[in-house]
Design a protein around this motif. Structure first.
Motif, short mmCIF file in Angstrom:
data_model
loop_
_atom_site.label_atom_id
_atom_site.label_comp_id
_atom_site.label_asym_id
_atom_site.label_seq_id
_atom_site.Cartn_x
_atom_site.Cartn_y
_atom_site.Cartn_z
N PRO A 1 0.81 -1.22 0.00
CA PRO A 1 0.00 0.00 0.00
C PRO A 1 0.85 1.28 0.00
O PRO A 1 0.30 2.36 -0.12
N ILE B 1 2.27 2.71 2.38
CA ILE B 1 2.31 3.39 3.68
C ILE B 1 1.84 2.42 4.78
O ILE B 1 1.07 1.52 4.50
N ASN C 1 0.43 1.87 8.85
CA ASN C 1 -0.13 2.44 10.07
C ASN C 1 0.78 2.12 11.25
O ASN C 1 1.28 1.01 11.36
N LEU D 1 -6.66 7.75 10.12
CA LEU D 1 -5.84 6.85 9.30
C LEU D 1 -6.50 6.50 7.97
O LEU D 1 -6.01 5.65 7.23
N VAL D 2 -7.65 7.10 7.73
CA VAL D 2 -8.25 6.99 6.39
C VAL D 2 -8.60 8.39 5.90
O VAL D 2 -8.74 9.31 6.71
N GLN E 1 2.23 6.34 8.96
CA GLN E 1 1.28 7.34 9.45
C GLN E 1 0.75 6.92 10.81
O GLN E 1 0.66 5.74 11.12
C1 LIG Z 1 -4.84 2.01 8.60
O1 LIG Z 1 -5.85 1.87 9.52
C2 LIG Z 1 -7.14 2.24 9.03
C3 LIG Z 1 -8.12 2.18 10.19
O2 LIG Z 1 -7.98 1.03 10.92
C4 LIG Z 1 -7.54 1.27 7.91
O3 LIG Z 1 -8.81 1.61 7.39
C5 LIG Z 1 -6.47 1.42 6.82
O4 LIG Z 1 -6.74 0.50 5.76
C6 LIG Z 1 -5.09 1.16 7.35
N1 LIG Z 1 -4.15 1.49 6.32
C7 LIG Z 1 -3.13 0.71 5.99
C8 LIG Z 1 -2.24 1.19 4.91
O5 LIG Z 1 -2.90 -0.36 6.53
#
Ligand SMILES: *[C@@H]1O[C@H](CO)[C@@H](O)[C@H](O)[C@H]1NC(C)=O
Ligand SMILES: *[C@@H]1O[C@H](CO)[C@@H](O)[C@H](O)[C@H]1NC(C)=O
Ligand SMILES: *[C@@H]1O[C@H](CO)[C@@H](O)[C@H](O)[C@H]1NC(C)=O
Length: 484
Positions: free
Chosen positions: A164, A166, A168, A193-194, A215
């Motif tokens: 992706p 990036i 979390n 985070l979205v 992030q």
């Molecule tokens: C980050 O966390 C959010 C909320 O839990 C989720 O929707 C999103 O897909 C995550 N992003 C990644 C890149 O993992």
């Protein structure tokens, strides 16, 4: 593309020069060539060879002519290592490649191809040197891998391409693990985070091949990444494990602006020149460079001055340190720039496409370097051309031209001048030499014609642009201002 070709030329030049320099100076060219061959065949490397560990390659796919296309088309991400089986570099990187293959299992296929067996393929993908690693996405060659040949670097790169873009970070444990593992990283501190800010960050991340982007929306996590918990979000920081540890971003939160911030700041303030770093340096959007050539003991004194100057010219000039007594390509680079054997040197360079050089004269202090950098940016410096010493005796049929006697011999309006530009490693030039000497001998009696030659690896002149060796240039008498 032109840029890449030039870059390759530079690297090949550095490698060749490196071999010449490490051979005995008094030895002749033939000896150097033999020395070269020996190294290629690895016969001097026999003892070392035994020390290469046995590599567990179970996850590296072997591809041959008959199953290459099918495999790269059938799988989304396939990385292919093209190699020559005897190469030392290949043997050194294989263990790293193999463990990257294991780690990336399920995400990407890591394969290898013996380049000596499938010549057609290497030609098709314009591979000029080995080992070379190409990433295929859906059967189409996407990009050459030019990063460090370590497992972690390979895995991070592939994940950046396939993932992706990036990650979390929600827990303190994750934060600490990342801070430990990554040499440089980008962290975004966001409200959520979205949403659009996340998309922007992920898009900026895809512009870069090597720096990991993360992030978080947690103030506790953000604190570990040196954010003020009350900072206005979205906020962004780049962290590095070297001088200038944290750089907070204060520009617009857009894909291109962030990508530019990362590409300018991911280089160290002063980048040590090495084969690995060369790509990073020459691919930077900042083309102007200032090189410090120094021994490692001198560098202790001058690098801090350079770091300060680098801060001042951030985004405008890259500062590079070339170690003259190290094992890497330092000496070769000083030959390339025509400053070998001169000790401490500071050279400004407009990049490999424009290739103008300027020499710094004076005491290396912060103020002087700043003034030099300023004049460089404003185009106020006189260019500098490399030259061998003017030969004391030059009475052969073929006259020796160097940078410093070029005007006198070649631009002499009373003479027609044929000039051959050669290089010490140029096989063709050597084959031509007897014929060229013979030509000069035949024309000996004609006073208005000069047959001359110049070593293009150690001499330059503004009137000469050379893409290949040998190059022949004819300068007409009475018409020296026109293109040769
Ligand atoms: C980050 O966390 C959010 C909320 O839990 C989720 O929707 C999103 O897909 C995550 N992003 C990644 C890149 O993992
Ligand atoms: C190069 O040759 C000189 C003279 O023969 C010798 O003294 C010197 O040790 C040699 N150096 C190397 C690196 O072989
Ligand atoms: C491709 O062919 C070679 C030689 O027959 C074989 O060793 C290899 O396993 C094959 N690879 C794949 C992915 O089928």
């Amino acid at each position: 593309m032109a840029n890449r070709a030039l870059y390759l030329l530079l690297i090949i030049f550095l490698l060749l020069i490196n071999n010449f320099c490490s051979a005995n100076e008094t030895s002749n060219i033939n000896d150097d060539i033999e020395f070269d061959d020996e190294e290629l065949e690895g016969s001097t490397e026999d003892q070392e060879e035994n020390s290469y560990p046995i590599v567990d390659e179970k996850d590296v796919i072997i591809l041959k002519h008959k199953n290459f296309s099918k495999t790269v088309k059938k799988n989304r991400y396939v990385m292919v290592l093209f190699y020559e089986p005897w190469s030392k570099e290949y043997k050194a990187l294989l263990p790293e490649y193999a463990s990257a293959a294991t780690e990336l299992k399920g995400e990407a296929l890591l394969a290898k191809v013996d380049a000596t067996e499938i010549y057609a393929l290497t030609k098709k993908y314009e591979l000029e040197e080995y080992p070379s690693v190409l990433l295929f996405i859906d059967g189409v060659p996407h990009k050459r891998y030019l990063g460090k040949m370590t497992k972690n670097a390979i895995v991070a790169w592939v994940k950046k391409k396939s993932g992706p873009g990036i990650y979390n970070v929600t827990t303190i444990e994750d934060a600490e693990r990342i801070l430990n593992a990554d040499d440089k990283l980008v962290m975004g501190f966001l409200d959520s985070l979205v949403g659009p800010d996340c998309d922007t960050l992920a898009a900026a991340s895809r512009q870069d091949d090597y720096v990991n982007f993360y992030q978080t929306s947690s103030p506790e996590v953000a604190k570990l990444f040196h954010f003020d918990p009350d900072v206005k979000r979205p906020a962004l920081v780049m962290l590095k494990k070297e001088a200038e540890k944290q750089i907070h971003y204060n520009g617009k939160f857009t894909k291109l602006a962030i990508a530019k911030f990362v590409s300018v700041n991911k280089l160290p303030l002063v980048t040590g020149f090495s084969k690995e770093n060369a790509q990073l340096i020459f691919e930077s959007p900042v083309k102007r460079q200032i090189f410090l050539f120094a021994t490692s003991s001198d560098s202790v004194k001058f690098i801090p001055e350079f770091e300060e100057a680098a801060r001042f010219f951030k985004g405008k000039i890259i500062f590079i340190y070339v170690e003259l007594d190290g094992e890497d390509v330092g000496v070769a680079l000083s030959v390339f720039f025509g400053v070998s054997g001169r000790g401490l040197m500071v050279i400004a360079y407009t990049g490999i496409e424009d290739a103008k050089k300027y020499m710094f004269v004076g005491e290396v202090t912060l103020d002087n370097i700043k003034a030099f950098g300023k004049d460089f940016l404003e185009g106020k410096l006189p260019p500098f051309y490399k030259s061998d010493p003017v030969p004391e005796i030059n009475d052969r049929d073929v006259k020796i031209v160097v940078g410093k006697n070029f005007d006198k011999i070649v631009l002499d309006e009373s003479k027609d001048v044929l000039l051959e530009i050669h290089a010490p490693w140029c096989e063709h030039c050597r084959e031509l030499e007897p014929a060229y000497n013979e030509l000069a001998k035949q024309l000996r009696g004609i006073n208005s014609i000069v047959i001359a030659k110049m070593d293009g690896s150690t001499n330059e002149h503004p009137r000469v642009k050379v893409d290949a060796f040998p190059t022949f240039l004819f300068f007409r008498a009475g018409n020296k201002n026109s293109e040769p």
